[in-house]
Each structure stands twice: as structure tokens, then as C-alpha cells.
Design a protein around this motif. Sequence first.
Motif, PDB file in Angstrom:
ATOM      1  N   ALA A 121      41.782  23.547  30.679  1.00 47.59           N
ATOM      2  CA  ALA A 121      41.416  22.644  29.586  1.00 47.59           C
ATOM      3  C   ALA A 121      40.862  23.391  28.376  1.00 47.59           C
ATOM      4  O   ALA A 121      40.598  22.786  27.341  1.00 47.59           O
ATOM      5  CB  ALA A 121      40.389  21.626  30.072  1.00 47.59           C
ATOM      6  N   LYS A 122      40.701  24.707  28.503  1.00 50.38           N
ATOM      7  CA  LYS A 122      40.204  25.523  27.394  1.00 50.38           C
ATOM      8  C   LYS A 122      41.401  26.185  26.717  1.00 50.38           C
ATOM      9  O   LYS A 122      42.054  27.046  27.308  1.00 50.38           O
ATOM     10  CB  LYS A 122      39.236  26.590  27.892  1.00 50.38           C
ATOM     11  N   SER A 123      41.691  25.786  25.509  1.00 48.84           N
ATOM     12  CA  SER A 123      42.860  26.307  24.789  1.00 48.84           C
ATOM     13  C   SER A 123      42.430  27.366  23.788  1.00 48.84           C
ATOM     14  O   SER A 123      41.516  27.148  22.984  1.00 48.84           O
ATOM     15  CB  SER A 123      43.594  25.177  24.066  1.00 48.84           C
ATOM     16  N   GLN A 124      43.111  28.487  23.812  1.00 49.89           N
ATOM     17  CA  GLN A 124      42.799  29.586  22.912  1.00 49.89           C
ATOM     18  C   GLN A 124      43.177  29.227  21.475  1.00 49.89           C
ATOM     19  O   GLN A 124      44.263  28.713  21.217  1.00 49.89           O
ATOM     20  CB  GLN A 124      43.559  30.835  23.354  1.00 49.89           C
ATOM     21  N   LEU A 125      42.265  29.495  20.557  1.00 55.21           N
ATOM     22  CA  LEU A 125      42.543  29.350  19.130  1.00 55.21           C
ATOM     23  C   LEU A 125      42.698  30.756  18.570  1.00 55.21           C
ATOM     24  O   LEU A 125      41.721  31.427  18.250  1.00 55.21           O
ATOM     25  CB  LEU A 125      41.413  28.593  18.428  1.00 55.21           C
TER      26      LEU A 125
ATOM     27  N   GLY B 262      38.416  31.356  18.440  1.00 56.35           N
ATOM     28  CA  GLY B 262      37.541  30.463  19.204  1.00 56.35           C
ATOM     29  C   GLY B 262      38.347  29.753  20.272  1.00 56.35           C
ATOM     30  O   GLY B 262      39.415  30.224  20.685  1.00 56.35           O
ATOM     31  N   TRP B 263      37.843  28.594  20.691  1.00 54.35           N
ATOM     32  CA  TRP B 263      38.466  27.837  21.771  1.00 54.35           C
ATOM     33  C   TRP B 263      38.464  26.353  21.416  1.00 54.35           C
ATOM     34  O   TRP B 263      37.566  25.877  20.725  1.00 54.35           O
ATOM     35  CB  TRP B 263      37.722  28.048  23.087  1.00 54.35           C
ATOM     36  N   LEU B 264      39.467  25.643  21.924  1.00 56.47           N
ATOM     37  CA  LEU B 264      39.557  24.196  21.747  1.00 56.47           C
ATOM     38  C   LEU B 264      39.341  23.520  23.087  1.00 56.47           C
ATOM     39  O   LEU B 264      39.978  23.875  24.083  1.00 56.47           O
ATOM     40  CB  LEU B 264      40.935  23.811  21.191  1.00 56.47           C
ATOM     41  N   VAL B 265      38.428  22.539  23.096  1.00 55.47           N
ATOM     42  CA  VAL B 265      38.120  21.786  24.311  1.00 55.47           C
ATOM     43  C   VAL B 265      37.952  20.322  23.928  1.00 55.47           C
ATOM     44  O   VAL B 265      37.331  20.008  22.907  1.00 55.47           O
ATOM     45  CB  VAL B 265      36.832  22.292  24.998  1.00 55.47           C
ATOM     46  N   SER B 266      38.472  19.430  24.752  1.00 47.19           N
ATOM     47  CA  SER B 266      38.336  17.995  24.486  1.00 47.19           C
ATOM     48  C   SER B 266      36.873  17.581  24.504  1.00 47.19           C
ATOM     49  O   SER B 266      36.100  18.018  25.367  1.00 47.19           O
ATOM     50  CB  SER B 266      39.105  17.179  25.530  1.00 47.19           C
ATOM     51  N   ASN B 267      36.515  16.731  23.556  1.00 42.41           N
ATOM     52  CA  ASN B 267      35.134  16.278  23.433  1.00 42.41           C
ATOM     53  C   ASN B 267      34.624  15.658  24.728  1.00 42.41           C
ATOM     54  O   ASN B 267      33.493  15.916  25.151  1.00 42.41           O
ATOM     55  CB  ASN B 267      35.034  15.269  22.289  1.00 42.41           C
ATOM     56  N   HIS B 268      35.444  14.829  25.387  1.00 43.45           N
ATOM     57  CA  HIS B 268      34.957  14.139  26.589  1.00 43.45           C
ATOM     58  C   HIS B 268      34.701  15.120  27.737  1.00 43.45           C
ATOM     59  O   HIS B 268      33.841  14.870  28.590  1.00 43.45           O
ATOM     60  CB  HIS B 268      35.936  13.040  27.007  1.00 43.45           C
ATOM     61  N   LEU B 269      35.410  16.259  27.751  1.00 43.70           N
ATOM     62  CA  LEU B 269      35.173  17.258  28.793  1.00 43.70           C
ATOM     63  C   LEU B 269      33.869  18.026  28.543  1.00 43.70           C
ATOM     64  O   LEU B 269      33.165  18.377  29.495  1.00 43.70           O
ATOM     65  CB  LEU B 269      36.350  18.226  28.868  1.00 43.70           C
ATOM     66  N   ILE B 270      33.556  18.270  27.280  1.00 44.43           N
ATOM     67  CA  ILE B 270      32.264  18.893  26.955  1.00 44.43           C
ATOM     68  C   ILE B 270      31.131  17.956  27.357  1.00 44.43           C
ATOM     69  O   ILE B 270      30.129  18.381  27.944  1.00 44.43           O
ATOM     70  CB  ILE B 270      32.178  19.223  25.454  1.00 44.43           C
TER      71      ILE B 270
ATOM     72  N   LEU C 272      47.649  16.897   7.262  1.00 41.47           N
ATOM     73  CA  LEU C 272      48.004  17.035   8.663  1.00 41.47           C
ATOM     74  C   LEU C 272      47.252  18.212   9.275  1.00 41.47           C
ATOM     75  O   LEU C 272      46.936  19.190   8.580  1.00 41.47           O
ATOM     76  CB  LEU C 272      49.512  17.288   8.819  1.00 41.47           C
ATOM     77  N   ALA C 273      46.986  18.109  10.553  1.00 38.52           N
ATOM     78  CA  ALA C 273      46.398  19.229  11.276  1.00 38.52           C
ATOM     79  C   ALA C 273      47.045  19.325  12.646  1.00 38.52           C
ATOM     80  O   ALA C 273      47.408  18.305  13.250  1.00 38.52           O
ATOM     81  CB  ALA C 273      44.884  19.053  11.409  1.00 38.52           C
ATOM     82  N   LEU C 274      47.194  20.542  13.108  1.00 38.79           N
ATOM     83  CA  LEU C 274      47.678  20.805  14.458  1.00 38.79           C
ATOM     84  C   LEU C 274      46.653  21.685  15.146  1.00 38.79           C
ATOM     85  O   LEU C 274      46.289  22.748  14.618  1.00 38.79           O
ATOM     86  CB  LEU C 274      49.041  21.492  14.421  1.00 38.79           C
ATOM     87  N   LEU C 275      46.180  21.252  16.296  1.00 37.19           N
ATOM     88  CA  LEU C 275      45.248  22.037  17.098  1.00 37.19           C
ATOM     89  C   LEU C 275      45.974  22.471  18.358  1.00 37.19           C
ATOM     90  O   LEU C 275      46.383  21.631  19.165  1.00 37.19           O
ATOM     91  CB  LEU C 275      44.006  21.202  17.449  1.00 37.19           C
ATOM     92  N   PRO C 276      46.186  23.768  18.539  1.00 45.05           N
ATOM     93  CA  PRO C 276      47.012  24.241  19.653  1.00 45.05           C
ATOM     94  C   PRO C 276      46.331  24.040  21.005  1.00 45.05           C
ATOM     95  O   PRO C 276      45.161  24.373  21.179  1.00 45.05           O
ATOM     96  CB  PRO C 276      47.185  25.736  19.353  1.00 45.05           C
ATOM     97  N   MET C 277      47.084  23.490  21.938  1.00 48.54           N
ATOM     98  CA  MET C 277      46.573  23.267  23.284  1.00 48.54           C
ATOM     99  C   MET C 277      47.452  23.998  24.289  1.00 48.54           C
ATOM    100  O   MET C 277      48.575  24.416  23.978  1.00 48.54           O
ATOM    101  CB  MET C 277      46.537  21.769  23.588  1.00 48.54           C
ATOM    102  N   ASN C 278      46.958  24.154  25.501  1.00 46.24           N
ATOM    103  CA  ASN C 278      47.743  24.765  26.559  1.00 46.24           C
ATOM    104  C   ASN C 278      48.934  23.875  26.904  1.00 46.24           C
ATOM    105  O   ASN C 278      48.944  22.686  26.587  1.00 46.24           O
ATOM    106  CB  ASN C 278      46.867  24.997  27.790  1.00 46.24           C
ATOM    107  N   PRO C 279      49.951  24.425  27.561  1.00 47.94           N
ATOM    108  CA  PRO C 279      51.141  23.624  27.894  1.00 47.94           C
ATOM    109  C   PRO C 279      50.797  22.348  28.660  1.00 47.94           C
ATOM    110  O   PRO C 279      49.791  22.299  29.382  1.00 47.94           O
ATOM    111  CB  PRO C 279      51.973  24.578  28.752  1.00 47.94           C
ATOM    112  N   ASP C 280      51.623  21.344  28.488  1.00 46.59           N
ATOM    113  CA  ASP C 280      51.416  20.074  29.179  1.00 46.59           C
ATOM    114  C   ASP C 280      51.382  20.320  30.692  1.00 46.59           C
ATOM    115  O   ASP C 280      52.295  20.957  31.236  1.00 46.59           O
ATOM    116  CB  ASP C 280      52.550  19.117  28.837  1.00 46.59           C
ATOM    117  N   PRO C 281      50.338  19.859  31.379  1.00 46.91           N
ATOM    118  CA  PRO C 281      50.216  20.157  32.810  1.00 46.91           C
ATOM    119  C   PRO C 281      51.308  19.537  33.673  1.00 46.91           C
ATOM    120  O   PRO C 281      51.570  20.020  34.774  1.00 46.91           O
ATOM    121  CB  PRO C 281      48.837  19.574  33.175  1.00 46.91           C
ATOM    122  N   GLU C 282      51.974  18.493  33.185  1.00 39.53           N
ATOM    123  CA  GLU C 282      53.020  17.840  33.969  1.00 39.53           C
ATOM    124  C   GLU C 282      54.405  18.402  33.690  1.00 39.53           C
ATOM    125  O   GLU C 282      55.203  18.596  34.609  1.00 39.53           O
ATOM    126  CB  GLU C 282      53.007  16.329  33.704  1.00 39.53           C
TER     127      GLU C 282
END
Length: 392
Positions: free
Chosen positions: A72-76, A103-111, A208-218
Amino acid sequence: MQTDVVIVGAGPAGLCLANALSGAGLSIVFVEQQSHDALREPAFDGREIALTQKSVAFLKTLGVWERIDAHAKSQLADARVFNGSSPFAMKIGHALSGHDELGWLVSNHLIRRAAFEAVSADVRIMTSERVTDLDTDACGARVRLESGETIAARLVVAADSRFSATRRMMGIAADMHDFGKSMLVCCMTHDVPHDHAAWEWFGHRQTLALLPMNPDPETGAHRSSDVVTLEARDIERLSKLDEDAFNREIERRFERRLGTMAQRTTRHVYPLVSVYPKRFVAKRFATVGDAAVGMHPVTAHGFNFGLAGIETLTRAIRDAQAAGLDIAGDGLLARYEAKHRQETRPLYLITRFITEVYTRDSLPARIARDAMLRIGEKLTPFKRAVAMSLAG
């Protein structure tokens, strides 16, 4: 009830504050409107938080970082700034920051969930409860709750959003700037890889903004959190489209630079309003997180500023407690306010300037933006300064 510190609001800032004060010999009480279940398992709210290297280091000391799943921690890694339909972008590389990533991107609800799990068992959390009145004097603070109970404390800290009702109860005014726009956020998959680079794209009548996340888990597909900022009525129309029409609309707005796009989460809409209070403190009272500084998200410093303020305040409180001094003394709170204002005010004003200049739709403004980005791309010291800021 008697306690040392009352924290109003059990969001990520309030929870991190409690964790930072843990072990200092202080009794702490939370007052939170949400239920205990909502705190234990917070719902996805669309927001991806960009964390600086400094913020990640602080979250590690709080025992929060390791509670978040590694996937859930995506590299920026890098950042790119676009203007209009031009393929040219000013690129901010992580190498300029001296780190392996900005830095790193993490979903607010997970923090939020991780911070809640890290809270010490001796911290009392009063859920489904609301503050109705608050007064303070030289002797202490009194917090009255909707249930009729009163809590006496040495210090009250507001961590209850940028529109803090607790701050208003203390008579603290705030400068609020309504940008007259809203942003829609959701996670999407797409054909073209993002290479872990964040995009900020100032287009015609949209941002527009794009925040890079790790590949879709499914599916393993390329995935990002995508943000569209428009006038409120246009966001409302966009939010109500069926999924297929929504996907095609987002593809069009991104000029198909990401190929085919598909929605993977619920959509969430937030109005764009920045807030900066006239004061951060009052008698036996302090603000942290968004209650202190509510940033426009374009520079991704909101939660990072919150953690910086929490670190400053808790260090002062812990030092005072260890020395047998007043943890809510006027001098202590004044020093916290001065340092936090010094750390936040310049970038708050710069962000206001950026959003005003870079979102204008006139032809001269678009030409000026393009010129500034091209000049900025050639100025390595400028880009290094931006990279260092993004890394914290």
C-alpha cells in the motif's frame, strides 16, 4: 473527569499527536464524533497522501509506518508539471533530493487505521461524542460534551479539520480562500505506465493530477490516483456519469496519454478551500493538522505540515513535563506558534500564488506558464530546491 490533555478529533493528526505524547507521563483523552468501529476500520475516502522523507521518518518513530502494508506504500520517484496540451513537462527528479525517491504515497484511511492501532491502551477515546462548549483560563480548561459530561484539562488541542468548530469556540478567526472549484478523486487503471512519477497538469479550464500507485493487486495493471479539478457544477456532472461514460471522459481529459482507463474505486468530491487561522494558540489551547493550516493540495504539503507541527508541539510539551513545568504555559505555546508559522506561512502564500497564476485560462496566462516551465526546466538549482521541498 480530570486529565492532562484533551485532543478534539481522532483523525490522522490527532492520533499521531497522541502517539507522539505517549510515554511522557501524561493522561490523554480523545473526543471524537465518529464511532469506535469507524476509527478501527476507516472507510476509503479517495485521498492519497504524499509523505515526505521527513514525515516517513517521524511516522516510524511513532510506530505507525510499519503498521501499513508494504504494497500500500507507493514510491513517489519523480514529478512532472505540464501546461495545456503541450507534451513538454518540467521534470523534478528524485536524484536532486539526495534520496532514492522524493517520498511515498499512502491512502489517508490506511494512515488513520495504522495511527489508531498504534495508540497506547492508556489513552481514553470517547467516541460518538461532540464538544459543545469550551473555556480556558490561567488555571485550566473545561471541555463540555453533548452528553453533559465536563472534562477538566491542562491543555486542549484541536485536530478537528480545517473548519474546526473547536477553534471557533475559542474565538480564533481564520482567513479562508474558496477557490470556487471542487476536485474529484478516484483510483484508475491504465495502459501506459506512470514510472512512479506524479503529474501536475494545468490545462485549459481544468487542473489534473496523477499520483502514481503500485500495480492493481487484482489485475496487475498500471494504477494511479487521478484528480480532476473543475468548477463545482462540472464536477457534479462528472461525478454522476455511469462508469463507462466516466472512464471515457477521464481518458479524454487526459488526452489519452495514459491509454485506456478504468475506474477501480469509488469517486469522492471535495471543495477546494484553503484556511489559515489568525492564531494557532490561545490560553491553554493549540491547533494542529488542518485545524492549524488547511492547504490547497497542489503542493502536497498539508499532512506533512501537520506532522511537522505535531513534532514541534510534542517536543515542547515533553520537555516541559520532564522539567516539571507547565505543559500549556503561555511561553511554550507562543514558541510553538512562532515556529509553525515560520515553517508554513511562506509556502501557504506561494501555494496561493501558484493556484491563482497557474489556473488562469487567458491566453497570456497560458503563454506565461509555458515560458516559466521551460525556464524552470533549465534551472537546476531551482529544481533542486523544489525536490528538496518535496522530500521534506
